[in-house]
Design an enzyme around this catalytic site. Structure first.
Site, PDB file in Angstrom:
ATOM      1  N   PHE B 121      -0.915  -6.984  -3.671  1.00  0.00           N
ATOM      2  CA  PHE B 121      -1.167  -6.388  -2.581  1.00  0.00           C
ATOM      3  C   PHE B 121       0.194  -6.557  -1.699  1.00  0.00           C
ATOM      4  O   PHE B 121       1.072  -7.289  -1.715  1.00  0.00           O
ATOM      5  CB  PHE B 121      -2.118  -7.060  -1.827  1.00  0.00           C
ATOM      6  N   GLN B 234      -3.617  -4.320  14.486  1.00  0.00           N
ATOM      7  CA  GLN B 234      -2.849  -3.740  13.497  1.00  0.00           C
ATOM      8  C   GLN B 234      -3.577  -2.424  13.237  1.00  0.00           C
ATOM      9  O   GLN B 234      -4.674  -1.831  12.992  1.00  0.00           O
ATOM     10  CB  GLN B 234      -3.397  -4.483  12.220  1.00  0.00           C
ATOM     11  N   HIS B 236      -3.570   0.236  10.390  1.00  0.00           N
ATOM     12  CA  HIS B 236      -3.677   0.317   8.899  1.00  0.00           C
ATOM     13  C   HIS B 236      -2.893   1.722   8.831  1.00  0.00           C
ATOM     14  O   HIS B 236      -3.363   2.579   9.261  1.00  0.00           O
ATOM     15  CB  HIS B 236      -4.940   0.408   8.450  1.00  0.00           C
ATOM     16  N   LEU B 250     -10.981   4.293   6.255  1.00  0.00           N
ATOM     17  CA  LEU B 250      -9.811   3.656   5.761  1.00  0.00           C
ATOM     18  C   LEU B 250      -9.844   4.083   4.310  1.00  0.00           C
ATOM     19  O   LEU B 250     -10.597   4.594   3.485  1.00  0.00           O
ATOM     20  CB  LEU B 250     -10.460   1.901   5.535  1.00  0.00           C
ATOM     21  N   GLU B 253      -5.574  -0.115   0.491  1.00  0.00           N
ATOM     22  CA  GLU B 253      -4.265  -0.395   0.449  1.00  0.00           C
ATOM     23  C   GLU B 253      -4.128  -0.488  -1.347  1.00  0.00           C
ATOM     24  O   GLU B 253      -3.111  -0.511  -1.974  1.00  0.00           O
ATOM     25  CB  GLU B 253      -3.887  -1.753   0.846  1.00  0.00           C
ATOM     26  N   ARG B 309       1.910  -3.739   6.613  1.00  0.00           N
ATOM     27  CA  ARG B 309       1.095  -2.595   6.946  1.00  0.00           C
ATOM     28  C   ARG B 309       1.797  -2.021   8.513  1.00  0.00           C
ATOM     29  O   ARG B 309       1.771  -0.840   8.686  1.00  0.00           O
ATOM     30  CB  ARG B 309      -0.353  -3.020   7.352  1.00  0.00           C
ATOM     31  N   HIS B 380      -7.489  -0.569  13.047  1.00  0.00           N
ATOM     32  CA  HIS B 380      -8.068  -1.509  11.874  1.00  0.00           C
ATOM     33  C   HIS B 380      -8.412  -2.751  12.238  1.00  0.00           C
ATOM     34  O   HIS B 380      -9.508  -3.360  11.892  1.00  0.00           O
ATOM     35  CB  HIS B 380      -7.188  -1.435  10.603  1.00  0.00           C
ATOM     36  N   ARG B 415      -0.980  -8.967   9.988  1.00  0.00           N
ATOM     37  CA  ARG B 415      -2.114  -9.630   8.795  1.00  0.00           C
ATOM     38  C   ARG B 415      -1.630  -8.952   7.820  1.00  0.00           C
ATOM     39  O   ARG B 415      -1.412  -7.592   7.460  1.00  0.00           O
ATOM     40  CB  ARG B 415      -3.491  -9.375   9.183  1.00  0.00           C
TER      41      ARG B 415
END
Lengths: 277, 603
Positions: B121, B234, B236, B250, B253, B309, B380, B415
């Site tokens: 990730f 954040q 996304h 969403l 990822e 991100r 997000h 994050r």
């Protein structure tokens, strides 16, 4: 069509089809929604006409009506992506998730009826009292793992054993299967029957690679699996395409038969269990 | 004064997502009585939407991984303004929290030798995310829910907290209303854990549901607690952009983790064009190396699509602004291309990303095994929130704890994907445990019913107005303000304009009118949420004005560079004596040498 940059200026928005009147999306047209309004004391359908745009789902139309015409129209929703199972309703008489029912799949030439799940007591408008489902789950014997396989307290599980139960674990608890099940909907056997959702739940536990509890006697005695006469209505409405009847209920029924009506098989089972223990 | 029904618990947990459920389980395990209040039905909280996985340095796939690398990754991702103590505890405790979930029945995907499989990730040096296809959040929330219901937690579904109640300096419970009947109830409790999640509904394009109106942040603020890092929101990088009705939903990822690439309308893989200096050494030199990384080659470096991100979201925004976007104002995310590399690619995609396949097929008529998706940034997550003690999760108000998204600290300025679910578990458990200890160690409380009475009266005012605006118009106007003026790219003068708009909207909200009665009335509920939304919108905007640099999720067009001098403080907010929002710069405590060493070695 010109499209502005994301996050930097105004543009096509989730509610662009409504008050803000998006710059002429092709295919935009009004449609009528026949929505049940009422509560435990009773209610009736009311018609609302609102603009629709390409890609819209029934939940969008309901939200638009709520924002523009009926602020107090009660509806449950959360994720809007078919993952939380909150917006269950009956659309043109069929139990479905409002967020996953596209208007393009419905005829808009006549009113689209939207009503609450009918198997559960109405609370208000599209909201029903589904608390019975939560009480049912509490009485099912909880997950009981075998002792860990490794000294560090972990288990070794093969992917194929995980795959076998993943279908059941996809359940989003929308309760549409409960809604459509005639044992609940018409015969109201709620005290002696747990319904398709909880047969799926029981199957997930019984077929869990680590679980060692035995729920078979309870399936027969308390969960009422005998009431199910496998009409497969539950399977047909599952938004997660879980093959409820064939993969969960029938195997559980077979286990009940093996346990209670097959003395030889029962002996073999006892024997193997004693060895395993 | 109204006579309120009162329910008493030792610990009251507000919110039933991952953090709230884990906190409730932890508190109940300590033998105290626990009440769990949630706005929706149990099991529907936003945790259910989490797709990618739970970050935990178990080292099952790559044994070079350990807590130190996870700690260093989290700090780098957060641009070093994280609460380092939280980052340390998180990295150390996440593996145990994941294994505990397995003991409670969660079934993760497996390695060939039968252990928990871990996937790559963004921002994580090694494969680290325990996962179940792309529905890890559902597995996690269902496991916690099904475990929790057998452990003596009283769940109050569809109750919403209006205000926290105090007893002197201490928190003493909350006043809440139920959606079904609109009744008020006092929940008296010796300790309260806020686990209410995020603020996404303050923006127009968001992955968040109606619930995420900044309740916890706002409740804590009005009870006197300090908020921190509110400028760090954040966005996304990959939300759906078409059709309009699903904009913002969403796209995990995990698509990029499985080899998905981002391209612009010219077919160019633009993420290779701008790789930040501090990630250059870890980023693939070419497409081939990037592909090998996603397929588990330990000698390969990650493709640029898996940069953090904030960076990916800004790169997408740049492509769109400069006219290289896709037809609906996003860019392309293509996983179908892997058929050039893999036999049975379509089946592989459906197995690895089943809910993405399902989501695009049903909502957008796109078959992701044959066509690219169109994606763009979506609001997000908020890194900032309630300031808490790193060990206990207690806020600056005695007895008031916070965990998960509504708490600040772990993630700093940005994050990493996968660090949210682990955050919920690690700090949910800690908050529950310390809240139980606090409740046991202190005398019973007597909540101030005057506060309850005032909040209840205020909540009913919208019914008494016969003229006045409906709540939805105000909510939508606020969302437009935040989206346009305090979004991915920020400028001082735009944010100043946002502040004056927020102030005008607050005046309108004070005159909002609702129709109908108190029974399950979404118009009324929306009106009641407005206060929280306005509070967090103001907090975000003021903090964003104060941070005159670009860092992590906070990007200033007028200060596009990172300022080393700004790495030394967090921006905090509290309610001043006159009811005004007061800002200050809180110096970051120096990191112990041992942790500095970890970063130096792992960096």
């Amino acid at each position: 069509m010109t499209t502005p940059a994301i996050g930097t200026s105004s543009g096509g928005t989730p509610r662009a089809a409504g008050a803000q009147a998006a710059p002429a999306e092709s295919g935009q047209r009004p449609a009528t929604f026949r929505v049940w309004r009422g509560d435990a004391a009773g209610g009736a359908f009311r018609d609302y006409t609102t603009d629709t745009a390409p890609g819209m789902v029934v939940l969008d139309a309901i939200h638009q009506i709520q924002a523009e015409q009926a602020n107090d129209l009660a509806v449950r929703w959360n994720c809007k992506a078919g993952k939380c199972g909150s917006c269950s309703a009956e659309i043109n008489g069929k139990p479905r998730l409002m967020c996953m029912t596209r208007l393009s799949d419905l005829s808009l030439d006549k009113p689209v009826t939207v009503e609450p799940m009918r198997a559960f007591p109405p609370v208000k408008d599209l909201v029903t009292d589904v608390s019975w489902n939560y009480r049912v789950k509490e009485k099912i014997t909880q997950f009981t793992p075998r002792p860990p396989d490794a000294p560090d307290g972990t288990w070794r599980i093969q992917q194929s054993d995980v795959d076998r139960v993943q279908e059941f674990r996809k359940c989003i608890e929308c309760f549409l299967c409960q809604d459509v099940c005639h044992v609940i909907r018409e015969h109201h056997e709620e005290t002696e029957f747990i319904g398709p959702r909880f047969f799926v739940y029981t199957a997930a536990l019984e077929m869990h690679p680590l679980d060692v509890a035995d729920r078979i006697p309870a399936l027969k005695r308390d969960y009422g699996i005998g009431f199910c006469n496998i009409t497969k209505c539950c399977t047909s409405v599952c938004p997660e395409s879980i093959t409820i009847t064939d993969n969960a209920i029938i195997p559980l029924k077979e286990r009940v038969v093996d346990e209670f009506y097959d003395p030889l098989g029962k002996l073999v089972k006892l024997f193997s269990r004693a060895h395993r223990g | 004064m109204a006579d309120f029904e009162t329910v008493r618990h030792d610990v009251l947990v507000v919110g039933a997502g991952g953090a709230g459920l884990r906190a409730a389980i932890a508190a109940a395990a300590d033998g105290v009585s626990v009440g769990l209040v949630c706005k929706s039905l149990l099991g529907k909280a936003h945790t259910v939407m989490a797709e990618g996985g739970i970050a935990a340095a178990m080292g099952n796939v790559d044994d070079r991984d350990d807590w130190k690398v996870h700690f260093a990754d989290t700090m780098r991702g957060g641009q070093y303004i994280n609460n380092w103590r939280m980052a340390e505890l998180h990295a150390k405790e996440a593996p145990a929290r994941v294994r505990e979930l397995e003991a409670w029945g969660a079934l993760f995907d497996r390695t060939p030798d039968g252990r928990i499989l871990q996937r790559n990730f963004g921002g994580h040096r090694y494969p680290r995310l325990a996962h179940v296809g792309d529905r890890t959040g559902l597995e996690m929330i269902r496991t916690l829910q099904d475990h929790g219901i057998h452990h003596g937690i009283d769940v109050h579904m569809e109750w919403t907290v209006l205000t926290l109640l105090t007893d002197g300096e201490r928190v003493a419970g909350a006043l809440a209303y139920d959606r079904e009947r609109g009744r008020f109830r006092v929940f008296a409790a010796g300790a309260v854990v806020l686990a209410t999640g995020g603020i996404g509904r303050a923006f127009r394009i968001t992955s968040n549901s109606w619930e995420y109106t900044g309740d916890g942040q706002s409740l804590a603020y009005h009870a006197g607690a300090v908020l921190q890092d509110m400028e760090f929101v954040q966005f996304h990088p990959t939300g759906m952009v078409w059709p309009p009705s699903v904009r913002g939903i969403l796209v995990t990822e995990g698509v990029r983790g499985e080899g998905g690439v981002l391209t612009n309308r010219e077919g160019r893989r633009f993420m290779f064009d701008d790789i930040p200096e501090n990630y250059r050494a870890q980023t693939a030199a070419d497409a081939d190396e990037g592909w090998r990384y996603t397929q588990g080659d330990k000698n390969a470096r990650r493709p640029p699509e898996l940069l953090t991100r904030d960076h990916v979201a800004r790169s997408i925004t740049r492509e769109v602004r400069e006219g290289r976007g896709s037809p609906h104002g996003g860019v392309y995310l293509d996983i179908a291309w892997i058929k050039e590399r893999l036999p049975n690619a379509a089946e592989h995609i459906k197995k690895k990303l089943p809910s993405m396949y399902h989501q695009f097929k049903q909502l957008a008529d796109i078959d992701i095994t044959t066509e690219p998706m169109e994606v763009g940034p979506t609001t997000h997550y908020i890194m900032g929130g309630i300031h808490v003690d790193g060990d206990t999760q207690m806020s600056t108000v005695p007895g008031l704890f916070a965990a998960g998204e509504c708490a600040a600290g772990l993630h700093g300025a940005n994050r990493l994907g996968g660090n949210s679910l682990s955050d919920l578990l690690v700090f949910g458990q800690r908050a529950g445990t310390y809240a139980a200890q606090f409740a046991q160690a202190h005398a019973p409380v007597a909540p101030d019913l005057g506060q309850a009475n005032e909040a209840a009266q205020q909540a009913l005012e919208p019914f008494s107005r016969t003229t006045g605006e409906g709540p939805y118009q105000i909510q939508h106007a606020l969302q437009d303000t935040m989206q346009e003026l305090v979004g991915i790219v920020r400028r001082e003068e735009e944010m100043a304009k946002a502040l004056s708009q927020i102030s005008a909207l607050s005046a309108r909200a004070a005159q909002v009118a609702v129709v109908g009665n108190r029974e399950y009335n979404p118009g009324w509920h929306t009106a009641l949420d407005l206060g929280n939304l306005l509070t967090v919108a103001e907090a975000i905007t003021r903090s964003a004005i104060e941070r005159r640099e670009s860092r992590g999720g906070h990007f200033r067009d007028d200060f596009p560079d990172k300022d080393p001098g700004s790495a030394t403080f967090n921006i905090t907010l509290r309610k001043g004596p006159a009811g005004r929002m007061e800002l200050s710069r809180e110096p970051i405590r120096p990191m112990p040498d041992a942790l500095k060493q970890v970063i130096a070695e792992g960096g």
